[in-house]
Design an enzyme around this catalytic site. Structure first.
Site, short mmCIF file in Angstrom:
data_model
loop_
_atom_site.label_atom_id
_atom_site.label_comp_id
_atom_site.label_asym_id
_atom_site.label_seq_id
_atom_site.Cartn_x
_atom_site.Cartn_y
_atom_site.Cartn_z
N HIS A 162 0.82 -1.21 0.00
CA HIS A 162 0.00 0.00 0.00
C HIS A 162 0.86 1.26 0.00
O HIS A 162 0.36 2.34 0.28
CB HIS A 162 -0.89 0.03 1.24
CG HIS A 162 -1.69 -1.20 1.45
ND1 HIS A 162 -2.56 -1.68 0.51
CD2 HIS A 162 -1.74 -2.07 2.50
CE1 HIS A 162 -3.12 -2.80 0.97
NE2 HIS A 162 -2.63 -3.06 2.17
N HIS A 167 -6.76 -4.58 -1.11
CA HIS A 167 -5.98 -5.82 -1.05
C HIS A 167 -6.21 -6.68 -2.28
O HIS A 167 -6.04 -7.89 -2.23
CB HIS A 167 -6.33 -6.62 0.21
CG HIS A 167 -5.96 -5.91 1.46
ND1 HIS A 167 -6.80 -5.01 2.06
CD2 HIS A 167 -4.83 -5.95 2.21
CE1 HIS A 167 -6.20 -4.54 3.15
NE2 HIS A 167 -5.01 -5.07 3.25
#
Ligand SMILES: Nc1ncnc2c1ncn2[C@@H]1O[C@H](COP(=O)(O)OP(=O)(O)O)[C@@H](O)[C@H]1O
Ligand SMILES: Nc1ncnc2c1ncn2[C@@H]1O[C@H](COP(=O)(O)OP(=O)(O)O)[C@@H](O)[C@H]1O
Ligand SMILES: [Mg+2]
Ligand SMILES: [Mg+2]
Ligand SMILES: [Mg+2]
Ligand SMILES: [Mg+2]
Lengths: 330, 211, 330, 211
Positions: free
Chosen positions: C56, C218
């Site tokens: 991320h 995700h």
């Protein structure tokens, strides 16, 4: 190829409107396609203007602000801006101290900026130009359009921008910019092609087991296609290609630049490999910048730029900068 | 485009401003039709924008010529050239802009020009392109279509169109020495140059309106 | 799927070594996977620790520095870090004023941080936690793991970080963080899946004419798959999904966040559409941030986060911050 | 795994620390073999990391147990559980870690345990998982394999393995209510839960070493 756009025709204008909405510290003229720092013209200061095709964001618009560019002119995607934009930008930022055009070496950019110089001088603006041509992948430069301008543009704009901010006169600022160009070299690789809105799909086909070595930033294929390499191998190849052309005697600034779609996680991992090669080759690193700065839309891949710096260039690199994409100092 | 070879020879033709406006309109139309192909050609050896560039430029040309049709052939070409410079960008904007502007300036202020005068005008324009681009025939650029086309204009508009088309095709085996394609080195071989292709379209449009 | 890596197993460690090389202002412990600001522990200051799966970036490591996080713990790609990392980070940054854990709401993160709280308290560190759960795409939260934590994490870390920097005590900093969570909502879309190093290919298949609405960060598919939409339509959909849940009475901070592979050019264009919808819905915009901040590796797509702010939160947002990815002020 | 149903019932078996070390080693081996499948299962309804997570965790478990083999069954499971918590992360790390730790603590310090004692230990571990995860059978999680497996342990290790396998298969038609898959709502239906699948592997490994 899906894109987060409305229609290809309005992509650049839409982005400028969005930029205007996000950055009140800039004056973004979406219609005439000029991005100007709000406090321009800055009295007694040489003004820096750059520009080029869109699709390389944050270059150049993201580098407009105190300590870097006074204005940027974005062209269509991968297409040089037109002289009118450059003249308008020069007029908006000239305080009477003159304007430096920072031009990446592409036929289109060179020709359009050349015309703009004539037109701006007709309007009484004193103009100097510096040509950025750092890409060692382009050889035989006497028989070609010469080396491309890529990652070093960031170093030139930052360091010359700091020189201008310090109040250096136009010829000094231009000389500093040229020193940075002369001290910088880049090499890029692509793991995928990019897709331009106009074409609507990838600019070239790259099988899933291969990569392109020596690519520019316009979705062109590179000089050579090879079987996919590891981060370790790519770092060796890119750094050695640079060092074969310029062997730094001084510490270097390192730019590990993403082409757009390569995750920052991978770029940092690649930086570990770049640092390893530089250590092995005995090259000292003064500063490192890792991120997506000179991009090629959604291309996966990266480039390495090295710029060897003396104390003066390093001081100018460290000087404060306040732009959308690059900020530090006070 | 083969039938264009049949167009009558027109050394005796007298061309007025309206003819030049029609030429530019026909050029805009054919470029609109062929824009995707030009972009496709610019994809393997360039940056996939030539079609859009030409389309944007000639749309602007058509618009300005329709809004304020200039009074002389020279003025039409100068206005068209300026418009290309102001709206295209890229390599092709200044080059095609210079081609038309220089041609227009060479035609001067005459209200009508002969085909021979047009030929000298375009010839001057092509020289200006070569100078601006520091390029020559054989470099795999628009010059490879423009130079033979202007030479063949001596015969007929149709011959010029055919020569331009042939010149464009002849770029396929060349290795590029100018423009973006030159970055590819030997990998530029085997692809037709987009700029030479758009030049052929301009001469096809000329033969069409003359025709 | 090609990646700029050596082997999947070392991706996170390699990235940390590369980060260490690029950021001398951070202490990066690549072995134990903890990133700490160099001047920690800062006396009399509550410390902020966050962490989560890698992939991320720049979240969270790029947000370590004065005015934001004191430490970050990166897990494996898309995998929560382990309690040991969090405890180590807490111990490294605690000045005695206590530590706030900023936790994104995922089962893994929640469970691992919960264990870390117990362990850290055993070691005498005073710990509070705040759970970020801003994603309006996840409904029926009583029957699920609850809303996911996504883009609002940036707002929480920045604003609570400023509160800590001002010297607020732990309960106040935690309260500010919770106020930000309560005031923030997000919605994300994917134009492509991402590819994790472990899987070596896309996490799901998305036909070229469709997009996923309501995705997390995700690589999971979203709540709904639809025919591809324009930037205009996506902005309408995303903003309306947020406003259906939280109708701001105050001005908002806007985050137009890229998932990783969407060009900045498109993100800025999308921001123009987001601003248009907000104008149409009568929502005032206080500040806008556009860029790749909370990413999903090489996923193409974007998310919108709105955070309604009173004068105090806005002041804390505007307060100086000096991290790798977010910097302003002095 | 059908042949495991044939494993002899072992209520009379006496299990020592070495048996538990062998179990953990067998688990590590089967998870190594099946890691890609676990990650594949975690892809449509998760984040494609379950295989790697389990692999990393059990490699660490095997390593620590080989380096310092604990003296009692309870100590083996506690050490394994702690290792999972310290090395896995994600949802599965704390959950499987808690399963083994709680089971180990329940076994206490006896140098040998009976199969019935193992069953109570695992039963306590499964309860701890349900409490930590705030989950129950039917939520499409590892519990859907663990709960029937522990129940079937009353019969035999083979029966437990078979029940776990069946429980994992039974998650296919379920809509997830916990973990990442729950974000998908109805779209989670039709996929087998990765955690239930890895639970089945753990019981397969148990049957294998017992068997
Ligand atoms: N130096 C040059 N001289 C003549 N023509 C050139 C030169 N450089 C490029 N061209 C022509 O321009 C064409 C490319 O135009 P275009 O794609 O619109 O611009 P860009 O290369 O900037 O993207 C080439 O196909 C070539 O014919
Ligand atoms: N609340 C919960 N209770 C029980 N098991 C759960 C819970 N949440 C997730 N799981 C299990 O964990 C598995 C996912 O593990 P893993 O992929 O390693 O972690 P993550 O979801 O953090 O990526 C799921 O398949 C499910 O069986
Ligand atoms: Mg171009
Ligand atoms: Mg082009
Ligand atoms: Mg995970
Ligand atoms: Mg998972």
């Amino acid at each position: 190829m899906k894109m987060l756009i409305n229609v290809a025709e309005t992509v650049v204008g839409d982005a400028l409107r969005g930029m205007a909405a996000a950055h009140p510290e800039l004056v973004v003229d979406a219609e005439n396609r000029v991005i100007v720092r709000r406090d321009a013209p800055v009295a007694e200061k040489v003004a820096l203007v750059s520009g080029g095709g869109s699709g390389h964001e944050p270059l150049h618009g993201g580098f407009v602000g105190p300590g870097m560019l006074d204005a940027a002119c974005p062209g269509e995607v991968f297409t040089s801006p037109v002289p009118d934009q450059m003249v308008r930008a020069a007029a908006a930022v000239d305080s009477g101290s003159g304007v430096l055009f920072v031009v990446k070496n592409y036929t289109g950019d060179v020709l359009n900026f050349r015309m703009a110089v004539e037109l701006a001088e007709d309007e009484g603006v004193q103009v100097a130009s510096v040509l950025v041509d750092d890409d060692v992948a382009v050889t035989d430069s006497t028989f070609t359009a010469g080396r491309r301008g890529t990652g070093a543009t960031l170093f030139v704009e930052k360091i010359a921008g700091a020189a201008a901010e310090e109040g250096m006169p136009l010829d000094r600022v231009a000389a500093v910019a040229r020193q940075v160009v002369g001290s910088s070299r880049s090499f890029g690789v692509a793991l995928s092609a990019c897709s331009t809105p106009a074409k609507g799909g990838p600019t070239f086909e790259l099988p899933s087991c291969e990569l392109e070595l020596g690519v520019g930033i316009h979705g062109e294929p590179g000089r050579e296609r090879r079987a996919m390499m590891t981060s370790h191998e790519i770092a060796d190849f890119a750094v050695d290609a640079i060092l074969a052309d310029l062997r730094p005697q001084l510490p270097v600034l390192v730019l590990v630049n993403g082409m757009g779609a390569t995750p920052l996680l991978e770029l940092y991992g690649f930086n570990a490999e770049v640092r390893r090669v530089l250590d092995e080759r005995g090259v000292d690193v003064a500063r490192t910048l890792v991120g997506n700065y000179v991009t090629s839309l959604d291309m996966a891949g990266c480039s390495v730029t090295l710029c060897q710096v003396d104390g003066e260039l390093l001081r100018l690199w460290d000087a404060p900068v306040q732009t959308a994409a690059l900020r530090w100092g006070r | 485009m083969n039938d264009m070879k049949e167009s009558r020879a027109v050394p005796e033709a007298v061309l007025d401003a309206a003819f030049f406006v029609r030429w530019m309109a026909a050029a805009a139309a054919v470029i609109d039709r062929e824009a995707d192909r030009l972009t496709e050609l610019d994809s393997p050896i360039g940056d996939a924008d030539h079609g859009r560039n030409m389309q944007r430029g000639f749309a602007a040309v058509r618009k300005v010529l329709e809004a304020e049709p200039p009074a002389t052939p020279g003025a039409v070409l100068v206005a068209a050239g300026r418009q290309l410079i102001s709206s295209v960008g890229g390599a092709s904007g200044p080059l095609y802009g210079t081609l038309l502007r220089r041609a227009g300036k060479t035609l001067g202020e005459a209200p009508e020009v002969s085909a021979a005068e047009l030929r000298s005008g375009l010839s001057a324009g092509v020289d200006a392109v070569a100078q601006l681009g520091a390029s020559a025939p054989g470099d795999k650029t628009m010059l490879d279509a423009l130079v033979p086309a202007v030479a063949a204009l001596e015969t007929s508009f149709g011959a010029a169109a055919a020569a331009a088309e042939e010149g464009a095709l002849a770029t396929v085996p060349m290795q590029a020495r100018k423009g973006r394609a030159s970055y590819l080195g030997e990998r530029s071989i085997g692809h037709q140059d987009p700029g030479a292709t758009s030049s052929a379209l301009l001469f096809a449009a000329l033969a069409e309106v003359a025709g």
